[in-house]
Design an enzyme around this catalytic site. Structure first.
Site, mmCIF file in Angstrom:
data_model
loop_
_atom_site.group_PDB
_atom_site.id
_atom_site.type_symbol
_atom_site.label_atom_id
_atom_site.label_comp_id
_atom_site.label_asym_id
_atom_site.label_seq_id
_atom_site.Cartn_x
_atom_site.Cartn_y
_atom_site.Cartn_z
ATOM 1 N N GLY A 69 0.811 -1.214 0.000
ATOM 2 C CA GLY A 69 0.000 0.000 0.000
ATOM 3 C C GLY A 69 0.844 1.264 0.000
ATOM 4 N N THR A 70 1.923 1.256 0.754
ATOM 5 C CA THR A 70 2.743 2.462 0.864
ATOM 6 C C THR A 70 3.299 2.868 -0.501
ATOM 7 O OG1 THR A 70 3.321 1.860 3.122
ATOM 8 C CG2 THR A 70 4.763 3.454 2.040
ATOM 9 N N ASN A 155 -8.340 4.100 8.534
ATOM 10 C CA ASN A 155 -7.779 2.889 9.121
ATOM 11 C C ASN A 155 -7.786 2.935 10.641
ATOM 12 O OD1 ASN A 155 -5.702 4.933 8.198
ATOM 13 N ND2 ASN A 155 -4.553 3.818 9.761
ATOM 14 N N HIS A 215 -1.787 -7.664 2.369
ATOM 15 C CA HIS A 215 -1.737 -8.244 3.722
ATOM 16 C C HIS A 215 -2.910 -7.828 4.596
ATOM 17 C CE1 HIS A 215 -0.006 -4.952 6.380
ATOM 18 N NE2 HIS A 215 0.299 -4.446 5.200
ATOM 19 N N CYS A 340 3.599 5.053 17.510
ATOM 20 C CA CYS A 340 4.317 5.259 18.755
ATOM 21 C C CYS A 340 5.754 5.497 18.324
ATOM 22 C CB CYS A 340 4.182 4.000 19.598
ATOM 23 S SG CYS A 340 5.164 3.991 21.080
HETATM 24 C C1 PLP Z 1 -5.049 3.115 5.104
HETATM 25 C C2 PLP Z 1 -3.696 2.544 4.860
HETATM 26 N N1 PLP Z 1 -2.960 2.991 3.833
HETATM 27 C C3 PLP Z 1 -1.748 2.491 3.554
HETATM 28 C C4 PLP Z 1 -1.188 1.492 4.323
HETATM 29 C C5 PLP Z 1 0.163 0.950 3.975
HETATM 30 O O1 PLP Z 1 0.062 -0.315 3.371
HETATM 31 P P1 PLP Z 1 1.322 -1.340 3.407
HETATM 32 O O2 PLP Z 1 1.431 -1.825 4.808
HETATM 33 O O3 PLP Z 1 0.922 -2.434 2.454
HETATM 34 O O4 PLP Z 1 2.505 -0.590 2.928
HETATM 35 C C6 PLP Z 1 -1.903 0.999 5.425
HETATM 36 C C7 PLP Z 1 -1.307 -0.040 6.305
HETATM 37 O O5 PLP Z 1 -1.291 0.103 7.509
HETATM 38 C C8 PLP Z 1 -3.191 1.534 5.696
HETATM 39 O O6 PLP Z 1 -3.919 1.109 6.730
#
Ligand code: PLP
Length: 406
Positions: A69-70, A155, A215, A340
């Protein structure tokens, strides 16, 4: 056995996704190779891409596989911003407060290094972004807007945003929209094509990009995708072999894609029934927490306005991190939802963006449910919470304790 109630951080891999991953790992062949082994890998990859696309309501060619996602969020934000600033000055990115750090930190980077301007969009007390806020920002900034970005669902507090209405407003102004659907995917219907159609998004305007991560739906860590409309233009982050429409170079992760596809299909097939099941567990948990800990206040939208598996409360007078540690000792894994940093509890930036005070923002507790969650898990948390609360409220805030200790 520990009770796992932190599915928003990551959810256990599905056994079938693990099996598919392991099987695919033993297949050799770069999907870009001409020989038959390479072509067999390519077939596995493209079949997986088709299956992933079907769960996202887009064409297979619109699925750009990433390392998670990042990376997808970075590609969307930087890529769209650079591309939109090629032929005209459009420095402004419209973004709500309370976004995930993948967005916040990318925006900050674009601001500091590339001269982007961020037009922050206020959230209401439930974490909702009202379309009229977006409409007036689009009017105010006019043709200086490069893009709009927002979470489909938060999230941390679980609030679901009116993605279609906001995409429609952006489409009217000819502005592209990126949606971070990482938390929503697998729990809500995240149909890219349906939102594009319903919002009148055409060409490179309206919803053009959507980030997801494997994931969070029972697939492996390190695999994700950016759904990128055929007509959207992004500057790539990575340069190299020109794979995936020249948008994301690098030898493709066939096994990751295969495993992601298995998890995505499973999540899509069970989504509606799971949403009903999880919402019932969520509501029982919320009622239980609010009645046993009167100092607790629900954060985020109520009822159908929040993710089915999300419970988030702010508990006045105690530190979220203390609760987390005490619950952990009682065998229950939860989260505060916020970062944190170097062991120092940070007040939740999401709660701050929703107008809560710093003190309120520090007593945050996020409990997220998923495919392994049972009634017994909910009972275990409700049984452990009163004692943890009692002890955490006696301890008060970490910095006070630290100051006294010096
Ligand atoms: C809303 C949201 N965006 C992006 C991410 C990042 O995804 P990844 O962990 O696959 O890099 C997360 C993961 O915690 C998320 O909850």
């Amino acid at each position: 056995m520990a009770v796992y109630l932190d599915h928003a951080a990551t959810t256990p891999m599905l056994p079938e996704a693990i099996a598919a991953y392991a099987d695919a790992l033993s297949v050799v062949g770069n999907p870009a190779s001409i020989h038959s082994q390479g072509q067999a890998s390519k077939r596995m990859l493209e079949e997986a891409r088709e299956q992933i696309a079907a769960t996202l309501g887009c064409d297979p060619i619109e699925v750009v596989l990433t390392s998670g996602g990042t990376e997808a969020v970075n590609l969307a934000l930087k890529g769209l911003w650079w591309s939109r600033n090629r032929d005209a000055a459009r420095p402004v990115i419209l973004a709500p407060g309370g976004e995930h750090h993948a967005t916040l930190d990318t925006l900050e980077w674009l601001e500091q290094h590339e001269g982007a301007e961020i037009g922050w969009l206020p959230l209401d007390g439930n974490g909702l972004l009202h379309p009229d806020v977006v409409a007036s920002a689009l009017e105010t900034y006019g043709d200086r807007v490069a893009l709009v970005t927002l979470l489909w669902a938060n999230n941390e507090v679980g609030t679901i945003q009116p993605v279609t209405e906001i995409s429609a407003l952006a489409a009217e102004h000819g502005v592209p929209v990126h949606v971070d659907a990482v938390a929503a995917y697998g729990y809500l219907e995240t149909d890219f094509g349906a939102v594009r159609a319903a919002s009148g998004s055409t060409g490179a305007a309206g919803l053009v990009a959507m980030s997801v991560s494997a994931h969070k739906v029972g697939g492996p860590v390190g695999v994700g995708a950016l759904v990128l409309s055929r007509s959207a233009k992004v500057e790539p982050l990575l340069h190299g072999g020109g794979q995936q429409r020249q948008v994301r170079s690098g030898t493709q992760d066939v096994a990751g894609a295969v495993s992601f596809a298995v998890a995505a299909r499973h999540a899509a097939a069970h989504r509606e029934a799971e949403a009903v099941r999880l919402a019932a567990l969520r509501d029982r948990l919320i009622d239980g927490i609010l009645s046993t800990v009167p100092a607790a206040q629900l954060s985020g939208a109520p009822g159908d306005g929040r993710l089915p598996g999300n419970v988030h409360v702010a508990i006045a007078g105690c530190e979220g991190d203390s609760l987390l540690f005490l619950l952990d000792m009682a065998g229950v894994s939860v989260s505060t939802g916020s970062a944190c940093q170097a062991g120092i509890p940070e007040p939740s930036h999401v709660l701050r963006a929703m107008g809560r005070s710093e003190i309120e923002a520090r007593g945050a507790l996020r409990v997220t449910l998923g495919h392994t969650t049972t009634d017994e898990d909910v009972d275990a948390l409700l049984a452990a919470l009163p004692a943890a609360y009692e002890q955490a409220s006696r301890a008060g805030f970490a910095d006070r304790t630290t100051t006294l200790g010096h």
